[in-house]
Design a protein around this motif. Sequence first.
Motif, mmCIF file in Angstrom:
data_model
loop_
_atom_site.group_PDB
_atom_site.id
_atom_site.type_symbol
_atom_site.label_atom_id
_atom_site.label_comp_id
_atom_site.label_asym_id
_atom_site.label_seq_id
_atom_site.Cartn_x
_atom_site.Cartn_y
_atom_site.Cartn_z
ATOM 1 N N GLY A 43 -1.891 -8.143 0.179
ATOM 2 C CA GLY A 43 -2.726 -6.933 0.096
ATOM 3 C C GLY A 43 -4.144 -7.289 -0.345
ATOM 4 N N PHE A 58 0.834 -1.205 0.000
ATOM 5 C CA PHE A 58 0.000 0.000 0.000
ATOM 6 C C PHE A 58 0.868 1.254 0.000
ATOM 7 N N ILE A 85 -2.743 3.311 -1.865
ATOM 8 C CA ILE A 85 -3.982 2.550 -1.712
ATOM 9 C C ILE A 85 -4.939 2.752 -2.884
#
Lengths: 295, 288
Positions: A265, A41, A46
Amino acid sequence: MLNWTTKEKIIKNILMLFAFSSILFLTGIIIVLFREGAPIFTKVGISEFLFSSDWYPTYDPPGYGIFNLLSASIVVTIGAMVIAVPFGVASAVHISYILPKKYKNIVKPTIEMLAGVPSVIYGLFGMKILSPFLRGVFGLPTGLTALTAMIMLGIMSLPTIVSLSEDAITAVPKSFRDASLALGANRLETMIRVILPTASSGIVTAIILGMGRAIGETMTVLMVAGGASLFPSNILKPVRPMTATIAAEMGEAPVGSEHYQALFGIAIILFLITLVFNIFADIAQQRFKEKVSGE
Amino acid sequence: MENKFTKRKATEKLIFWFLGLMMLSSIAILGIIIFFIFKRGVGVISWEFLISMPMNGMTEGGILPAILGSFYLVTGAILVATPLGVFAAIYMTEYAQKGKLIRIIRIGVSNLSGVPSVVFGLFGLSIFVKYLNFGVSILSGSLTLAIVILPTIIRASEEALMSVPDEYRSSSLALGATKWQTIKHVVLPASIPGILTGCILGVGRVAGETAPIIFTAATFFSMRLPKSVFSEVMALPYNIYALVATGTSPQKQVPIAYGTAVVLLVLVLLINLIAIFMRIKYSNKNAN
């Protein structure tokens, strides 16, 4: 020799530790996911991770955008629910409200037994039997498509939705039904105006739990969805939902590499989605309990 | 008036009939899937298939290592998860007061049961395989699967413990037994059938789990049986996936996959059937 009060206290405290094991594992999962996955991230950002559709983890330069994978998961799950909810809820209503008891005692256990069929079996059926069939019907280059995944996931979620909705409808107190019938409503009117509104939040819980199961389901989508990381604009084309991406690529991603981090993620996103589903299911369940207890 | 009454009756009949049709087709769809798997797989099964080793890169021979591998994984998972789950349930039903603490524990259990199976796989990979250095092994796979079924076992044990009538507890306490003595000699023995049912359901679930063992325990083809808990193993569900998804000679391997699927399906359905019958029998006994 310990005196008995001390001994009792020690036992109580040891048992409490055991009781916290689930919390411990849940926390452990969160820590592991973030420790392994969070670096991606900060590297990619993000919003880039969530909204870019370039998933090229092994290219140079690599792309780590999961938009297509996320959309595929959502579209396939919605499709599965479009199939599973009408069939599941109708079945549950029929089993709990209309079916005579002697049949119910056979049908309900049968459905519970079918709930245990492993996902890899559905995957095998979808891959080798449903997919060639769909390829023939629609004249497609491949039968492994979003639609195939939707159908298989929908069928898989059926037992869960039927079983839990049936529990909800059966939990509506008999006095509600009797009161309505005594006022001159027939059985259909009682069902629509009294039983279903009372059971509705229980049925919603069943649907949310079915959705949670569908979006987290791995083996079936890995085997039948086709695996192309395309945007799911056409359900007759292959897609690659998040779970399938993790399962398919984890083996080839070196530990600690960016690709490895990106897969963790994805798992973070997946985990958060199922967490939200669970919380909503919990709220709906709570509301249902209040309603049935007549408060 | 007469007309309106018959119309009401007809609508009711029509809708109930339609609901029945939906119910029958739901069961029919699930039945068709099982029928097809059996139809294609039963012919493959023989004693040879069940008790011999695979040969020629999993294109011939039997599935003995996969059967044994699944057995080891399931046994390990149950051995770890049962004490954990039962003790947790004892605390939750016998000791914890109603309030925040128990609410938090419940939320933990229900959220753990909602975690996708592939996420458990990643957790097992990161903690057991890498961090604790158990490698891809029976041990890593069993521990991962134990976490997967923990919520099932906690819930079943909780239900079983709660169904023990309170008179049992008060009689034992009135005779001078301590709380733990009461639990050990009175409450726990009375709830054994329920706890056992939960464990059997857990076995059924965990025997079919594939995603948690892909990175923690499973291997596609092995010439030998596992030597220790640190060996990687073949497993029934993973074998099915690997044969159809990564196999290189489908003509020979797909039939083996169907055969494996029949073995897995029979095992899982049988286990579930036993659990369901036990539950029905046990709940009838309690009701009397």
